[in-house]
Design an enzyme around this catalytic site. Structure first.
Site, PDB file in Angstrom:
ATOM      1  N   TRP A  29      50.809 -10.836  -1.695  1.00 58.96           N
ATOM      2  CA  TRP A  29      51.106 -11.652  -2.880  1.00 58.96           C
ATOM      3  C   TRP A  29      50.301 -12.937  -2.777  1.00 58.96           C
ATOM      4  CZ3 TRP A  29      54.250 -12.984  -7.153  1.00 58.96           C
ATOM      5  CH2 TRP A  29      55.029 -11.944  -7.702  1.00 58.96           C
ATOM      6  N   PHE A  64      58.659 -11.932   1.438  1.00 50.53           N
ATOM      7  CA  PHE A  64      59.984 -11.465   1.878  1.00 50.53           C
ATOM      8  C   PHE A  64      59.848 -10.433   2.998  1.00 50.53           C
ATOM      9  CE2 PHE A  64      64.483 -11.166   1.284  1.00 50.53           C
ATOM     10  CZ  PHE A  64      64.816  -9.895   1.706  1.00 50.53           C
ATOM     11  N   GLU A  65      58.774  -9.653   2.979  1.00 46.55           N
ATOM     12  CA  GLU A  65      58.568  -8.599   3.985  1.00 46.55           C
ATOM     13  C   GLU A  65      58.026  -9.154   5.313  1.00 46.55           C
ATOM     14  OE1 GLU A  65      57.674  -8.066   0.634  1.00 46.55           O
ATOM     15  OE2 GLU A  65      59.618  -7.029   0.536  1.00 46.55           O
ATOM     16  N   CYS A  87      52.421 -16.949   0.817  1.00 47.08           N
ATOM     17  CA  CYS A  87      52.334 -18.019  -0.192  1.00 47.08           C
ATOM     18  C   CYS A  87      53.312 -17.697  -1.310  1.00 47.08           C
ATOM     19  CB  CYS A  87      50.909 -18.096  -0.733  1.00 47.08           C
ATOM     20  SG  CYS A  87      50.738 -19.264  -2.100  1.00 47.08           S
ATOM     21  N   ILE A  89      54.961 -19.047  -4.767  1.00 53.04           N
ATOM     22  CA  ILE A  89      54.734 -20.037  -5.826  1.00 53.04           C
ATOM     23  C   ILE A  89      55.867 -19.922  -6.839  1.00 53.04           C
ATOM     24  CG2 ILE A  89      53.195 -20.805  -7.679  1.00 53.04           C
ATOM     25  CD1 ILE A  89      50.863 -19.634  -6.038  1.00 53.04           C
ATOM     26  N   THR A  93      62.522 -18.606 -12.436  1.00 51.79           N
ATOM     27  CA  THR A  93      63.919 -18.327 -12.037  1.00 51.79           C
ATOM     28  C   THR A  93      64.152 -18.764 -10.587  1.00 51.79           C
ATOM     29  OG1 THR A  93      63.496 -16.157 -11.057  1.00 51.79           O
ATOM     30  CG2 THR A  93      63.748 -16.242 -13.474  1.00 51.79           C
ATOM     31  N   HIS A  95      64.450 -17.106  -8.134  1.00 53.36           N
ATOM     32  CA  HIS A  95      63.927 -16.131  -7.154  1.00 53.36           C
ATOM     33  C   HIS A  95      63.127 -16.832  -6.055  1.00 53.36           C
ATOM     34  CE1 HIS A  95      61.568 -12.453  -5.929  1.00 53.36           C
ATOM     35  NE2 HIS A  95      62.822 -12.061  -5.858  1.00 53.36           N
ATOM     36  N   PHE A 120      55.419 -20.162  11.423  1.00 57.18           N
ATOM     37  CA  PHE A 120      55.728 -20.153   9.989  1.00 57.18           C
ATOM     38  C   PHE A 120      54.548 -20.731   9.216  1.00 57.18           C
ATOM     39  CE2 PHE A 120      58.651 -19.923   6.501  1.00 57.18           C
ATOM     40  CZ  PHE A 120      58.438 -21.030   5.698  1.00 57.18           C
ATOM     41  N   ARG A 134      46.107 -26.561  -0.109  1.00 54.92           N
ATOM     42  CA  ARG A 134      46.564 -26.410   1.287  1.00 54.92           C
ATOM     43  C   ARG A 134      45.980 -25.180   1.977  1.00 54.92           C
ATOM     44  NH1 ARG A 134      49.713 -29.203  -1.770  1.00 54.92           N
ATOM     45  NH2 ARG A 134      51.041 -30.880  -0.932  1.00 54.92           N
TER      46      ARG A 134
HETATM   47  N1  LIG Z   1      56.932 -14.286  -6.187  1.00 48.96           N
HETATM   48  C1  LIG Z   1      56.397 -14.113  -4.936  1.00 48.96           C
HETATM   49  C2  LIG Z   1      56.769 -13.045  -4.121  1.00 48.96           C
HETATM   50  N2  LIG Z   1      57.690 -12.138  -4.552  1.00 48.96           N
HETATM   51  C3  LIG Z   1      57.860 -10.844  -3.907  1.00 48.96           C
HETATM   52  C4  LIG Z   1      58.745 -10.902  -2.669  1.00 48.96           C
HETATM   53  O1  LIG Z   1      58.105 -11.569  -1.590  1.00 48.96           O
HETATM   54  C5  LIG Z   1      59.057  -9.469  -2.209  1.00 48.96           C
HETATM   55  O2  LIG Z   1      57.847  -8.799  -1.912  1.00 48.96           O
HETATM   56  C6  LIG Z   1      59.817  -8.691  -3.261  1.00 48.96           C
HETATM   57  O3  LIG Z   1      60.995  -9.416  -3.605  1.00 48.96           O
HETATM   58  C7  LIG Z   1      60.219  -7.294  -2.766  1.00 48.96           C
HETATM   59  O4  LIG Z   1      61.004  -7.376  -1.600  1.00 48.96           O
HETATM   60  N3  LIG Z   1      56.248 -12.908  -2.895  1.00 48.96           N
HETATM   61  C8  LIG Z   1      55.318 -13.815  -2.423  1.00 48.96           C
HETATM   62  O5  LIG Z   1      54.835 -13.677  -1.280  1.00 48.96           O
HETATM   63  N4  LIG Z   1      54.956 -14.877  -3.203  1.00 48.96           N
HETATM   64  C9  LIG Z   1      55.457 -15.059  -4.453  1.00 48.96           C
HETATM   65  O6  LIG Z   1      55.095 -16.045  -5.151  1.00 48.96           O
HETATM   66  C1  LIG Z   2      58.647 -16.673  -6.198  1.00 49.04           C
HETATM   67  C2  LIG Z   2      58.738 -15.552  -7.134  1.00 49.04           C
HETATM   68  O1  LIG Z   2      59.276 -14.502  -6.851  1.00 49.04           O
HETATM   69  C3  LIG Z   2      58.284 -15.830  -8.517  1.00 49.04           C
HETATM   70  O2  LIG Z   2      56.905 -15.531  -8.622  1.00 49.04           O
HETATM   71  C4  LIG Z   2      59.039 -14.972  -9.493  1.00 49.04           C
HETATM   72  O3  LIG Z   2      58.762 -15.520 -10.754  1.00 49.04           O
HETATM   73  P1  LIG Z   2      59.963 -15.624 -11.794  1.00 49.04           P
HETATM   74  O4  LIG Z   2      61.008 -16.542 -11.140  1.00 49.04           O
HETATM   75  O5  LIG Z   2      59.367 -16.269 -13.034  1.00 49.04           O
HETATM   76  O6  LIG Z   2      60.483 -14.240 -12.033  1.00 49.04           O
END
Ligand SMILES: Nc1c(NC[C@H](O)[C@H](O)[C@H](O)CO)[nH]c(=O)[nH]c1=O
Ligand SMILES: CC(=O)[C@@H](O)COP(=O)(O)O
Length: 171
Positions: A29, A64-65, A87, A89, A93, A95, A120, A134
């Site tokens: 990602w 997350f993985e 990374c 961003i 929401t 999330h 980290f 960064r």
């Molecule tokens: N939005 C971003 C994500 N979202 C995906 C999660 O990390 C994960 O892969 C998903 O929820 C399935 O388990 N991941 C990033 O690395 N960066 C983002 O901005």
């Molecule tokens: C950090 C994320 O998972 C983000 O990219 C998800 O975007 P959204 O909150 O607009 O669904």
């Protein structure tokens, strides 16, 4: 705000870096950022004497993985340190908050529950511009800092076990 390059560091001159084994887990990602972090970390590690063949790079889908993959590498205990690169961003929401919290806790767990220092190197930014700054922009490259931290933590660990030489950052 003054431009601060957070990646300025003095070469560490580590005696036994040639024996260090390092795992790097990189999330795909935002790969326009994570690949820059990865490449900077690789450059510093090799500059400081870690052979390329002693560095293994693994890919995961998202930040997350990183927890799962990093913990698996730590449990295998074949690396002296693991660097987790991601990374996140912010979107519309909450999330973002859940992903950032989960990956921070997951990597903390690798450090607390295993014997392998896990670094980290996950950007948690509100905007893409902050991430770009960064990962090789005006504010340096967090991949440099992660590589230096990994080397310093391996040295810390070897000092504790009486194995290492002295790299001069901690007397
Ligand atoms: N939005 C971003 C994500 N979202 C995906 C999660 O990390 C994960 O892969 C998903 O929820 C399935 O388990 N991941 C990033 O690395 N960066 C983002 O901005
Ligand atoms: C950090 C994320 O998972 C983000 O990219 C998800 O975007 P959204 O909150 O607009 O669904």
């Amino acid at each position: 705000m003054a431009t601060v390059n957070l990646s300025d560091y003095k070469p560490l001159q580590i005696d036994d870096a040639g024996s260090f084994r390092i795992g790097i887990v990189v999330s795909e990602w935002n790969d326009f950022v994570t690949h820059n972090l990865r490449d900077a970390a690789l450059q510093i590690l090799q500059q400081e004497g870690v052979p390329a063949q002693n560095i293994n790079v693994f890919k995961v889908p998202g930040a997350f993985e990183l927890s799962y993959a990093s913990m698996q590498l730590c449990k295998e205990n074949t690396f002296d340190a693991v660097i987790s690169i991601g990374c996140v961003i912010r979107g519309e929401t909450p999330h973002f908050d859940f992903v950032c919290s989960a990956v921070a806790q997951g990597i903390k767990d690798c450090n607390i529950l295993t014997d392998v220092p896990t670094i980290f190197c996950v950007l948690t930014d509100d905007t893409k511009e902050q991430s770009v700054a960064r990962s090789g922009g005006d504010l340096g490259n967090k991949g440099v800092e992660a590589a230096v931290t990994a080397l310093q933590m391996i040295d810390f660990k070897r000092k504790l076990s009486g194995k290492s030489g002295h790299i001069g950052f901690v007397s």
